[in-house]
Design a protein around this motif. Structure first.
Motif, PDB file in Angstrom:
ATOM      1  N   GLU A 182       0.812  -1.216   0.000  1.00 23.15           N
ATOM      2  CA  GLU A 182       0.000   0.000   0.000  1.00 23.15           C
ATOM      3  C   GLU A 182       0.849   1.271   0.000  1.00 23.15           C
ATOM      4  O   GLU A 182       0.312   2.376  -0.055  1.00 23.15           O
ATOM      5  CB  GLU A 182      -0.923   0.001   1.226  1.00 23.15           C
ATOM      6  CG  GLU A 182      -1.962  -1.116   1.194  1.00 23.15           C
ATOM      7  CD  GLU A 182      -2.875  -1.083   2.400  1.00 23.15           C
ATOM      8  OE1 GLU A 182      -2.511  -0.439   3.406  1.00 23.15           O
ATOM      9  OE2 GLU A 182      -3.956  -1.702   2.338  1.00 23.15           O
ATOM     10  N   THR A 183       2.153   1.122   0.065  1.00 22.72           N
ATOM     11  CA  THR A 183       3.037   2.281   0.096  1.00 22.72           C
ATOM     12  C   THR A 183       3.155   2.897  -1.303  1.00 22.72           C
ATOM     13  O   THR A 183       3.230   2.187  -2.296  1.00 22.72           O
ATOM     14  CB  THR A 183       4.441   1.861   0.579  1.00 22.72           C
ATOM     15  OG1 THR A 183       4.324   1.291   1.883  1.00 22.72           O
ATOM     16  CG2 THR A 183       5.383   3.058   0.637  1.00 22.72           C
ATOM     17  N   ALA A 184       3.172   4.208  -1.351  1.00 23.25           N
ATOM     18  CA  ALA A 184       3.459   4.906  -2.606  1.00 23.25           C
ATOM     19  C   ALA A 184       4.970   5.082  -2.727  1.00 23.25           C
ATOM     20  O   ALA A 184       5.610   5.618  -1.825  1.00 23.25           O
ATOM     21  CB  ALA A 184       2.778   6.267  -2.614  1.00 23.25           C
ATOM     22  N   TYR A 185       5.535   4.619  -3.844  1.00 23.57           N
ATOM     23  CA  TYR A 185       6.987   4.598  -3.983  1.00 23.57           C
ATOM     24  C   TYR A 185       7.521   5.660  -4.945  1.00 23.57           C
ATOM     25  O   TYR A 185       8.683   5.602  -5.347  1.00 23.57           O
ATOM     26  CB  TYR A 185       7.440   3.206  -4.448  1.00 23.57           C
ATOM     27  CG  TYR A 185       7.189   2.134  -3.419  1.00 23.57           C
ATOM     28  CD1 TYR A 185       8.001   2.021  -2.297  1.00 23.57           C
ATOM     29  CD2 TYR A 185       6.115   1.262  -3.558  1.00 23.57           C
ATOM     30  CE1 TYR A 185       7.763   1.044  -1.348  1.00 23.57           C
ATOM     31  CE2 TYR A 185       5.871   0.282  -2.613  1.00 23.57           C
ATOM     32  CZ  TYR A 185       6.701   0.180  -1.510  1.00 23.57           C
ATOM     33  OH  TYR A 185       6.455  -0.782  -0.563  1.00 23.57           O
ATOM     34  N   SER A 186       6.695   6.616  -5.313  1.00 25.32           N
ATOM     35  CA  SER A 186       7.120   7.637  -6.272  1.00 25.32           C
ATOM     36  C   SER A 186       8.369   8.362  -5.805  1.00 25.32           C
ATOM     37  O   SER A 186       9.319   8.574  -6.576  1.00 25.32           O
ATOM     38  CB  SER A 186       5.988   8.645  -6.506  1.00 25.32           C
ATOM     39  OG  SER A 186       4.826   8.000  -6.953  1.00 25.32           O
TER      40      SER A 186
END
Length: 361
Positions: free
Chosen positions: A127-131
């Motif tokens: 669920e982590t955003a890795y941008s």
């Protein structure tokens, strides 16, 4: 803003507890390959040892290694099997300078006091955003291309897909890869893709299984063994693309460590596990960035051999470690083994490689 490496902030050894600390205790090795009782085991962080009243940094390290005072006054970190009779080993298991041993984990820590102690989603999961992580990685690789040493640790999944295999070969050609650590499978399936268009018998683009495709990787291994080397195989078959081809063309170290399950294996695979470890460590000693893709065991092995720092041009700098896998379990396993200074990205490695290649010139 251009990328800048974090500055190392060394300890101030002018005050206590450092000035009053004793010299580190040294005990000679009495038997090859056997450390003295109560030997000190290394961490991933910078460690200093007080010798003749001076604090000496072990400039190269590895977790669980043994610190040895050499005749030239440096501290070298050796595995048990590389200890020799007469080596002077540091003993003591405290880390607070009280035994002349100091572990320093704050050297690259941010001085920003505005960070909250508690925050939601501080962990890393699917669920982590890795941008932000991708953008930081692009900046790191642009810097490291000419000023660092980027070691890629590759599982076979990196070459199962046509686009990711081409993307990885392109990154090699562009100069973002300085060494590759992998196993027999990665190289075998890359060559299988180049020769037969398949990986484990499946077309690398359509993923369709081919008739008798389960023989394909075995046939490729047999071809390579008949040729005598990967270089001769590539020349004989006039291969002009792929990861192995690109690595050999650019004279990039390609360390293939064997395992119990290997077929064949290919020529140049290191069959002796400790010889393979030695060859891998030659590369991790030089690493400034480590990128591990879809290989749990190779990732843990490489991560454990790579400290959180290295010395370049007389200055300490951090080693950036990235681990990418579609399974959270594999990434958490690395962190559980003590390699805490790692950025983990839960992602399909095929998508990861294509994204990285598309964003780097």
């Amino acid at each position: 803003m251009s990328f800048r490496l974090p500055q190392f902030n060394p300890p101030n050894f002018d005050g206590e507890p450092f000035t009053g600390a004793p010299n580190a205790t040294l005990v000679e090795v009495l038997q090859d390959g056997v450390a003295p009782d109560h030997f000190h085991g290394m961490s991933i962080y910078p460690e200093y040892f007080k010798v003749n009243g001076q604090w000496v940094l072990a400039s190269q390290s590895r977790m669980d290694g043994v610190p040895v005072l050499m005749e030239d006054g440096t501290i070298q970190i050796l595995e048990f099997r590389n200890l020799k009779k007469g080596h002077k080993v540091v003993v003591g298991r405290t880390e607070d300078a009280s035994e002349g041993i100091y572990v320093y984990a704050e050297g690259f820590a941010s001085k920003d006091s505005n960070e909250d102690i508690f925050a939601f989603r501080s962990g890393r999961s699917r669920e982590t955003a890795y941008s932000k992580d991708y953008n930081h990685l692009y900046d790191v690789l642009r810097h490291e291309k000419d000023q660092g040493y980027v070691v890629w640790v590759l599982g076979p999944a990196t070459v199962f897909d046509y686009d990711s295999r081409i993307a990885l070969a392109a990154l090699i050609e562009k100069g973002y890869v300085h060494a590759i650590l992998a196993g027999n499978a990665m190289a075998t399936h890359d060559l299988e893709a180049g020769i037969l268009g398949t990986a484990l018998g499946q077309n690398t683009y359509t993923q369709e299984s081919q008739p008798n495709g389960h023989y394909n990787h075995l046939d490729v291994i047999n071809m390579a063994r008949k040729a005598g080397s990967l270089e001769k195989l590539i020349k004989t078959l006039n291969l002009t693309e792929g990861v192995v081809y690109a690595a050999l063309k650019k004279n990039i170290p390609l360390v293939l460590a064997g395992s119990i399950r290997d077929d064949g294996p290919l020529p140049t695979v290191w069959a002796n596990v400790y010889e393979a470890q030695d060859e891998m460590r030659k590369q991790t000693k030089k690493a400034t960035t480590l990128i591990c893709l879809a290989t749990q065991l190779h990732t843990i092995a490489s991560g454990n051999m790579t400290p959180a720092y290295t010395e370049r041009n007389g200055q300490l700098r951090p080693i950036y470690i990235y681990a990418v896998d579609v399974a959270e379990f594999a990434l958490n396993k690395l962190r559980d083994r003590g390699s805490l200074e790692v950025t983990t990205i839960v992602a399909n490695v095929q998508d990861f490689l294509v994204n990285v290649n598309n964003n780097l010139i």
